[in-house]
Enzyme design. Structure first.
Site, PDB file in Angstrom:
ATOM      1  N   THR A  23      22.228 -44.126   2.492  1.00  0.00           N
ATOM      2  CA  THR A  23      22.040 -43.429   4.226  1.00  0.00           C
ATOM      3  C   THR A  23      21.799 -42.277   3.666  1.00  0.00           C
ATOM      4  O   THR A  23      20.469 -41.567   4.749  1.00  0.00           O
ATOM      5  CB  THR A  23      23.136 -43.869   5.243  1.00  0.00           C
ATOM      6  OG1 THR A  23      22.773 -45.352   4.543  1.00  0.00           O
ATOM      7  CG2 THR A  23      22.591 -43.480   6.454  1.00  0.00           C
ATOM      8  N   LYS A  44      14.813 -49.248   8.276  1.00  0.00           N
ATOM      9  CA  LYS A  44      16.308 -49.909   7.127  1.00  0.00           C
ATOM     10  C   LYS A  44      16.035 -51.714   7.454  1.00  0.00           C
ATOM     11  O   LYS A  44      15.934 -51.793   9.074  1.00  0.00           O
ATOM     12  CB  LYS A  44      17.271 -49.363   7.745  1.00  0.00           C
ATOM     13  CG  LYS A  44      18.760 -50.530   7.269  1.00  0.00           C
ATOM     14  CD  LYS A  44      19.697 -49.889   6.071  1.00  0.00           C
ATOM     15  CE  LYS A  44      21.038 -50.311   6.242  1.00  0.00           C
ATOM     16  NZ  LYS A  44      21.459 -49.759   4.926  1.00  0.00           N
ATOM     17  N   GLU A 118      15.126 -47.654   4.104  1.00  0.00           N
ATOM     18  CA  GLU A 118      16.761 -47.131   2.674  1.00  0.00           C
ATOM     19  C   GLU A 118      17.055 -49.171   2.832  1.00  0.00           C
ATOM     20  O   GLU A 118      16.801 -49.631   3.627  1.00  0.00           O
ATOM     21  CB  GLU A 118      18.605 -47.280   3.564  1.00  0.00           C
ATOM     22  CG  GLU A 118      18.975 -47.358   3.345  1.00  0.00           C
ATOM     23  CD  GLU A 118      20.331 -46.884   3.768  1.00  0.00           C
ATOM     24  OE1 GLU A 118      19.972 -46.409   5.064  1.00  0.00           O
ATOM     25  OE2 GLU A 118      21.778 -47.040   3.472  1.00  0.00           O
ATOM     26  N   GLY A 119      17.721 -49.542   1.981  1.00  0.00           N
ATOM     27  CA  GLY A 119      17.590 -50.623   1.540  1.00  0.00           C
ATOM     28  C   GLY A 119      19.207 -51.449   2.198  1.00  0.00           C
ATOM     29  O   GLY A 119      19.522 -50.345   2.693  1.00  0.00           O
ATOM     30  N   GLY A 121      22.592 -52.353   1.139  1.00  0.00           N
ATOM     31  CA  GLY A 121      23.428 -52.713  -0.663  1.00  0.00           C
ATOM     32  C   GLY A 121      22.813 -52.899  -1.645  1.00  0.00           C
ATOM     33  O   GLY A 121      21.957 -51.371  -1.425  1.00  0.00           O
TER      34      GLY A 121
HETATM   35  N1  LIG Z   1      26.182 -35.907  -0.369  1.00  0.00           N
HETATM   36  C1  LIG Z   1      27.554 -36.218   0.553  1.00  0.00           C
HETATM   37  N2  LIG Z   1      28.138 -35.975   1.882  1.00  0.00           N
HETATM   38  C2  LIG Z   1      28.298 -36.458   2.506  1.00  0.00           C
HETATM   39  N3  LIG Z   1      28.920 -37.173   2.673  1.00  0.00           N
HETATM   40  C3  LIG Z   1      28.264 -38.049   1.729  1.00  0.00           C
HETATM   41  C4  LIG Z   1      27.798 -37.607   0.551  1.00  0.00           C
HETATM   42  N4  LIG Z   1      27.533 -38.742  -0.097  1.00  0.00           N
HETATM   43  C5  LIG Z   1      27.966 -39.660   0.028  1.00  0.00           C
HETATM   44  N5  LIG Z   1      28.722 -39.624   1.519  1.00  0.00           N
HETATM   45  C6  LIG Z   1      29.326 -40.540   2.041  1.00  0.00           C
HETATM   46  O1  LIG Z   1      29.807 -41.688   1.082  1.00  0.00           O
HETATM   47  C7  LIG Z   1      29.996 -42.837   2.406  1.00  0.00           C
HETATM   48  C8  LIG Z   1      29.241 -43.195   1.528  1.00  0.00           C
HETATM   49  O2  LIG Z   1      28.025 -42.975   1.701  1.00  0.00           O
HETATM   50  P1  LIG Z   1      26.337 -43.694   2.980  1.00  0.00           P
HETATM   51  O3  LIG Z   1      26.954 -44.461   4.496  1.00  0.00           O
HETATM   52  O4  LIG Z   1      25.106 -43.404   2.692  1.00  0.00           O
HETATM   53  O5  LIG Z   1      26.536 -45.290   1.321  1.00  0.00           O
HETATM   54  P2  LIG Z   1      25.577 -46.719   1.907  1.00  0.00           P
HETATM   55  O6  LIG Z   1      24.941 -46.649   0.226  1.00  0.00           O
HETATM   56  O7  LIG Z   1      24.596 -45.715   2.253  1.00  0.00           O
HETATM   57  O8  LIG Z   1      25.691 -47.552   2.354  1.00  0.00           O
HETATM   58  P3  LIG Z   1      25.622 -48.849   2.969  1.00  0.00           P
HETATM   59  O9  LIG Z   1      25.938 -49.938   1.611  1.00  0.00           O
HETATM   60  O10 LIG Z   1      26.966 -49.096   4.063  1.00  0.00           O
HETATM   61  O11 LIG Z   1      24.674 -48.958   3.568  1.00  0.00           O
HETATM   62  C9  LIG Z   1      29.786 -42.158   3.573  1.00  0.00           C
HETATM   63  O12 LIG Z   1      31.072 -42.322   3.724  1.00  0.00           O
HETATM   64  C10 LIG Z   1      28.738 -40.681   2.939  1.00  0.00           C
HETATM   65  O13 LIG Z   1      28.739 -39.849   4.427  1.00  0.00           O
HETATM   66 MG   LIG Z   2      23.869 -46.836   4.347  1.00  0.00          MG
END
Ligand SMILES: Nc1ncnc2c1ncn2[C@@H]1O[C@H](COP(=O)(O)OP(=O)(O)OP(=O)(O)O)[C@@H](O)[C@H]1O
Ligand SMILES: [Mg+2]
Length: 231
Positions: A23, A44, A118-119, A121
């Site tokens: 995300t 998504k 966005e996918g 997982g």
């Molecule tokens: N560059 C960044 N700056 C701040 N926080 C980050 C950063 N990269 C990752 N995170 C943090 O890591 C965690 C996971 O990130 P994110 O929600 O984007 O993962 P995701 O792969 O989209 O998860 P999901 O599988 O639930 O969709 C979140 O708490 C996010 O805020």
């Molecule tokens: Mg996500």
């Protein structure tokens, strides 16, 4: 099945798994495109875990893109429990329909300059028992961006994801390591170089950002988006 483009340029952000920064990466790219004056649609296929606290993915993506899309338009399937989408759907007494996803993605893309998906997982997560995130990415015919963690364990996860993508004919535009530390250790620097060399792929990074303030985010435009195709 023949790949079917939604008719708009765009990218599909996948990751090495869940909670790896998909995300964040999708939001930063959407924001970067919007800052260039492009109209950006986000998509998504399914959101799960709405019962949990925090801004859901579709809301963060919408905010980053400056989009006016409804929840339904961004994420046609939304569920409360934090489960794999096929299981969350089954518990809700339904099955996720690939045709509905494709129609929703095309409709989201219509009229926008770029579509940022966005996918859910990683690539092999099932949306329904016989239809994975990878199948959807192939049908949308969008280049992939792979979100991955910078630390120990990421080489294997990232190379597996790249292999799974390429074996299905998907283009891997770039890997993005996030959050990239201010002072990377030798491990992180080596991971970045090793993934680039063994994966034969471009590798970008995103520092830790303040998600509440898109104006403060760095620009990330890893893909040169081609102009929208004439239908
Ligand atoms: N560059 C960044 N700056 C701040 N926080 C980050 C950063 N990269 C990752 N995170 C943090 O890591 C965690 C996971 O990130 P994110 O929600 O984007 O993962 P995701 O792969 O989209 O998860 P999901 O599988 O639930 O969709 C979140 O708490 C996010 O805020
Ligand atoms: Mg996500």
């Amino acid at each position: 099945m023949r790949p079917q483009s939604p008719g708009t340029s765009g990218i599909f952000v996948t990751g090495t798994g869940t909670e790896v920064g998909k995300t964040v990466v999708a939001a930063v790219i959407a924001r970067s495109l919007a800052a260039e004056g492009k109209s950006v649609a986000v998509f998504k296929p399914a959101v799960t875990g709405l019962d949990e606290e925090g801004e859901p993915d579709h809301a963060l993506l919408r905010r980053a893109a400056g989009s006016a899309q409804s929840d339904e338009a961004i994420a046609p399937y939304r569920y409360g429990p934090p489960l794999s989408p096929h299981l969350a759907a089954a518990l809700a007494g339904e099955e996720i329909e690939p045709g509905r996803l494709l129609a929703a993605a095309r409709s989201a893309a219509q009229g926008a300059d770029a579509l940022v998906c966005e996918g859910v997982g990683g690539l092999l997560v099932p949306l329904s028992p016989g239809y994975s995130i990878r199948d959807l990415a192939v049908e949308l015919a969008l280049p992939l961006v792979v979100a991955a963690a910078p630390g120990l364990g990421t080489i294997n996860h990232t190379l597996l994801t790249i292999e799974a993508a390429r074996s299905a004919g998907l283009e891997v535009a770039t890997v993005v390591l996030t959050p990239w530390p201010e002072q990377p250790t030798r491990i992180e620097e080596s991971n970045r170089e090793t993934i680039a060399a063994l994966g034969e792929v471009q590798v970008e990074t995103i520092p830790r950002i303040d998600l509440a303030h898109p104006n403060s985010w760095p620009a990330l435009l890893p893909v040169r988006l081609s102009p929208p195709r004439d239908e």
